[in-house]
Design a protein around this motif. Structure first.
Motif, short mmCIF file in Angstrom:
data_model
loop_
_atom_site.label_atom_id
_atom_site.label_comp_id
_atom_site.label_asym_id
_atom_site.label_seq_id
_atom_site.Cartn_x
_atom_site.Cartn_y
_atom_site.Cartn_z
N ALA A 1 -16.15 -12.70 -11.80
CA ALA A 1 -17.24 -13.20 -12.66
C ALA A 1 -17.54 -14.68 -12.41
CB ALA A 1 -16.87 -12.99 -14.13
N SER A 2 -16.52 -15.43 -12.01
CA SER A 2 -16.71 -16.86 -11.71
C SER A 2 -17.76 -17.07 -10.62
CB SER A 2 -15.39 -17.47 -11.23
OG SER A 2 -14.95 -16.83 -10.03
N HIS A 3 -18.04 -16.02 -9.85
CA HIS A 3 -18.93 -16.16 -8.70
C HIS A 3 -20.40 -15.95 -9.01
CE1 HIS A 3 -15.36 -16.40 -6.46
NE2 HIS A 3 -15.78 -15.89 -5.32
N GLU A 4 -20.71 -15.65 -10.26
CA GLU A 4 -22.09 -15.38 -10.61
C GLU A 4 -23.00 -16.54 -10.20
OE1 GLU A 4 -22.52 -13.51 -14.36
OE2 GLU A 4 -24.68 -13.91 -14.39
N GLY A 5 -24.11 -16.20 -9.53
CA GLY A 5 -25.08 -17.21 -9.14
C GLY A 5 -24.77 -17.92 -7.84
N ARG A 6 -23.67 -17.59 -7.19
CA ARG A 6 -23.37 -18.25 -5.91
C ARG A 6 -24.22 -17.63 -4.80
NH1 ARG A 6 -16.80 -19.40 -6.19
NH2 ARG A 6 -16.99 -20.45 -8.19
N ASP A 7 -24.97 -18.46 -4.11
CA ASP A 7 -25.81 -17.96 -3.02
C ASP A 7 -24.93 -17.46 -1.89
OD1 ASP A 7 -28.94 -18.32 -2.09
OD2 ASP A 7 -27.53 -18.24 -0.42
N VAL A 8 -25.39 -16.39 -1.28
CA VAL A 8 -24.65 -15.73 -0.21
C VAL A 8 -24.40 -16.68 0.98
CG1 VAL A 8 -26.53 -14.72 1.13
CG2 VAL A 8 -24.46 -13.38 0.70
N LYS A 9 -25.23 -17.67 1.13
CA LYS A 9 -25.03 -18.60 2.25
C LYS A 9 -23.76 -19.43 2.08
CE LYS A 9 -27.83 -22.50 0.65
NZ LYS A 9 -29.20 -22.91 0.42
N TYR A 10 -23.21 -19.46 0.86
CA TYR A 10 -22.03 -20.27 0.63
C TYR A 10 -20.70 -19.50 0.70
CZ TYR A 10 -25.16 -24.01 -1.03
OH TYR A 10 -26.11 -24.99 -1.13
N CYS A 11 -20.76 -18.17 0.81
CA CYS A 11 -19.52 -17.37 0.75
C CYS A 11 -18.49 -17.84 1.77
CB CYS A 11 -19.81 -15.89 0.97
SG CYS A 11 -21.03 -15.17 -0.15
N THR A 12 -18.96 -18.12 2.97
CA THR A 12 -18.00 -18.44 4.04
C THR A 12 -17.55 -19.90 4.01
OG1 THR A 12 -19.89 -18.68 5.54
CG2 THR A 12 -18.72 -16.59 5.60
N LEU A 13 -18.04 -20.68 3.05
CA LEU A 13 -17.47 -22.02 2.82
C LEU A 13 -16.00 -21.87 2.44
CD1 LEU A 13 -19.61 -24.27 0.45
CD2 LEU A 13 -18.95 -24.69 2.82
N CYS A 14 -15.72 -20.86 1.64
CA CYS A 14 -14.37 -20.70 1.09
C CYS A 14 -13.62 -19.52 1.72
CB CYS A 14 -14.46 -20.50 -0.42
SG CYS A 14 -15.32 -21.85 -1.27
N HIS A 15 -14.32 -18.43 1.99
CA HIS A 15 -13.67 -17.26 2.60
C HIS A 15 -13.95 -17.29 4.10
CE1 HIS A 15 -12.96 -15.44 -1.33
NE2 HIS A 15 -14.19 -15.81 -1.64
N THR A 16 -12.93 -17.43 4.88
CA THR A 16 -13.14 -17.46 6.32
C THR A 16 -12.47 -16.25 6.95
OG1 THR A 16 -11.27 -18.96 6.48
CG2 THR A 16 -13.45 -19.96 6.44
N GLY A 17 -12.79 -16.03 8.19
CA GLY A 17 -12.28 -14.83 8.87
C GLY A 17 -10.85 -15.00 9.35
#
Ligand code: HEC
Ligand code: HEC
Ligand code: HEC
Ligand code: HEC
Length: 130
Positions: free
Chosen positions: A114-130
């Motif tokens: 729920a903390s992720h509500e409103g986070r643009d998809v372009k920012y996901c890989t700022l924190c989650h990397t492969g």
């Protein structure tokens, strides 16, 4: 205490310090150390060259909007304690993260919290990397 015992005591303290730090792939962000009421425009002050004596957002931050700052710098941000999980799959052709990670979208896929509500998809890989 003898010099040798002092040195080994310091070694134990250093080791404890290292073990206390969560296993981040990146540095944990420094928590904001001032009131943020009425200071939503973080970049007004934290842009390089904007205000002397205000710590500048580092070059790595280029392209991050004001809405992102508190995700990492809030004093209670999970980023201070919980290293974000690595993406366990390729991202080629899977750029629309929320197609699958929206709660209820697909069974058996971990939901973005729920903390992720409103986070643009372009920012996901700022924190989650492969
Ligand atoms: C009016 C100017 C101003 C605004 C707006 C502002 N800050 Fe700051 N910020 C400062 C100053 C000045 C300091 C240094 C304070 C100190 O160390 O006493 C600081 C310190 C910080 C630090 C600590 C840096 C460190 O090295 O420990 C962080 C993190 C931070 N601010 C984040 C933010 C965020 C996030 C926002 C927006 C929600 C924000 N700031 C809005 C002026 C501002
Ligand atoms: C994805 C997490 C993340 C986001 C989002 C983020 N930061 Fe940071 N920030 C960090 C980390 C980690 C550092 C520590 C230096 C580094 O490794 O880049 C840092 C460092 C800083 C510093 C430097 C502190 C110092 O003392 O040198 C400032 C100022 C800052 N960020 C402000 C901001 C502002 C303003 C925003 C929003 C525009 C923002 N940050 C968005 C993670 C983040
Ligand atoms: C087509 C559906 C789909 C898309 C699109 C997708 N994922 Fe996933 N994701 C999954 C599935 C299924 C898993 C769990 C199984 C696996 O690892 O393949 C997963 C696992 C993860 C995990 C690991 C969670 C854990 O508990 O270990 C993270 C983080 C993640 N994805 C982030 C992302 C990000 C960020 C994007 C966008 C760049 C993305 N995903 C796009 C289906 C998807
Ligand atoms: C500011 C850093 C940051 C950003 C940006 C971010 N996440 Fe996360 N994510 C985290 C952290 C930290 C956690 C674990 C703690 C929590 O629940 O907040 C997490 C948890 C998750 C989980 C749950 C994993 C599990 O197994 O429980 C998924 C899925 C996920 N994120 C997907 C995404 C997607 C998709 C995006 C883009 C819309 C995204 N994240 C953006 C930091 C971030």
């Amino acid at each position: 205490m003898s010099h040798a015992r002092f040195v080994s005591a310091m070694g134990v303290l250093l080791l404890a310090g290292v073990l206390a730090v969560p296993a981040f792939g990146q540095n944990p962000p420094p928590p904001v150390n001032h009131d943020v009421q009425g200071r939503d425009n973080c970049l007004m002050c934290h842009t390089a060259g904007a205000m002397e004596a205000v710590p500048d957002a580092p070059a790595s931050h280029a392209g991050r909007g004001n809405e992102t700052c508190m995700w990492c710098h809030a004093t209670d941000s999970p980023m201070l304690t919980t290293p974000p999980k690595a993406i366990s799959h390729g991202v080629q052709g899977r750029e629309q993260c929320m197609m699958c990670h929206t709660p209820g979208a697909m069974e058996a896929i971990p939901d973005a919290p729920a903390s992720h509500e409103g986070r643009d998809v372009k920012y996901c890989t700022l924190c989650h990397t492969g």
